[in-house]
Design an enzyme around this catalytic site. Sequence first.
Site, PDB file in Angstrom:
ATOM      1  N   GLY A  36      44.672  43.451  53.390  1.00 13.88           N
ATOM      2  CA  GLY A  36      43.225  43.274  53.382  1.00 13.88           C
ATOM      3  C   GLY A  36      42.869  41.827  53.130  1.00 13.88           C
ATOM      4  CB  CYS A  37      39.783  40.270  51.819  1.00 13.95           C
ATOM      5  SG  CYS A  37      39.181  38.636  51.349  1.00 13.95           S
ATOM      6  CG  PHE A  38      43.684  35.665  52.399  1.00 13.29           C
ATOM      7  CD1 PHE A  38      42.423  35.220  52.051  1.00 13.29           C
ATOM      8  CD2 PHE A  38      44.286  35.087  53.515  1.00 13.29           C
ATOM      9  CE1 PHE A  38      41.763  34.247  52.769  1.00 13.29           C
ATOM     10  CE2 PHE A  38      43.643  34.096  54.248  1.00 13.29           C
ATOM     11  CZ  PHE A  38      42.377  33.683  53.865  1.00 13.29           C
ATOM     12  CD1 TRP A  39      39.964  34.450  49.624  1.00 12.10           C
ATOM     13  CD2 TRP A  39      38.005  35.517  49.517  1.00 12.10           C
ATOM     14  NE1 TRP A  39      39.097  33.799  50.457  1.00 12.10           N
ATOM     15  CE2 TRP A  39      37.882  34.435  50.418  1.00 12.10           C
ATOM     16  CE3 TRP A  39      36.904  36.325  49.298  1.00 12.10           C
ATOM     17  CZ2 TRP A  39      36.695  34.144  51.079  1.00 12.10           C
ATOM     18  CZ3 TRP A  39      35.724  36.037  49.965  1.00 12.10           C
ATOM     19  CH2 TRP A  39      35.624  34.954  50.836  1.00 12.10           C
ATOM     20  CB  ILE A  41      45.945  40.487  48.371  1.00  8.16           C
ATOM     21  CG1 ILE A  41      45.168  41.580  49.120  1.00  8.16           C
ATOM     22  CG2 ILE A  41      47.437  40.766  48.373  1.00  8.16           C
ATOM     23  CD1 ILE A  41      45.058  42.899  48.409  1.00  8.16           C
TER      24      ILE A  41
END
Length: 188
Positions: A36-39, A41
Site C-alpha cells: 500500500g502507500c509507502f508512508w 509501511i
Amino acid sequence: MEGNEKAEQKNATSEESTDIFENPGEGLEKATFAAGCFWGIEEAFRQVKGVVATAVGYSGGHFEKPTYEQVCTLDTGHAEAVRVIFDPKVVSYKNLLDVFWKIHDPTTKNRQGPDVGKQYRSVIFYHNEEQKAAALASKEELEKAGVFKNPIVTEIVPVSEFYMAEDYHQQYFEKKGFLQNILRSFKK
C-alpha cells in the site's frame, strides 16, 4: 522503538547513508516490501527493533528511474515499496514478514484501504533463496491457519531495481508529525 535507537537509524535522505540501501555492510541484510502507500509501511518498519535504516521507493516495474507522478499513472508497473536494512542478530527476516502480514490486507488486489491502483499492490520482493523460502512458508502458514477470510493475493517475486522515492516521501510521517503506533503489539 526507543528514542536512542531511533536517533541512530539512518535517514534515506542523508548523503552518507544512501549507499547503505544497496550495500548494507557486514552483518546487515536488506528486505523489500510493498503493502500500500509507502508512508505508513515505512513508519511501521521504523518502529521495529533491529531495523537500522528504511527508505521508500519504487520497485517491480519496467520504467527506469520513475517519479511519483509517473508511478501514479499506472504506466510504469512499479509498486510503492519500502527497503528495510536490518540486523538479523536483533530481528529475523521471519519477524519482518510477521510485521508485513499484520500491517496491511494481503487479500485485496491492487488496493489498500482508500488507495487503489497497481502501485498499492502487496508484494514481497525477496533478495535470496532463503528469503523466498521464508516468504512462501509464511504465506502458506497463514493460508492453512485461515487467518484471512479471502485468498492471499500477495506476490512473492525476486527483487528488481529499487528506485529511491523523492526526498519529501522519506520518513514522511515523522516529518509531518504523524508518528503512529501502528505496531503496538510489536513493541517491547
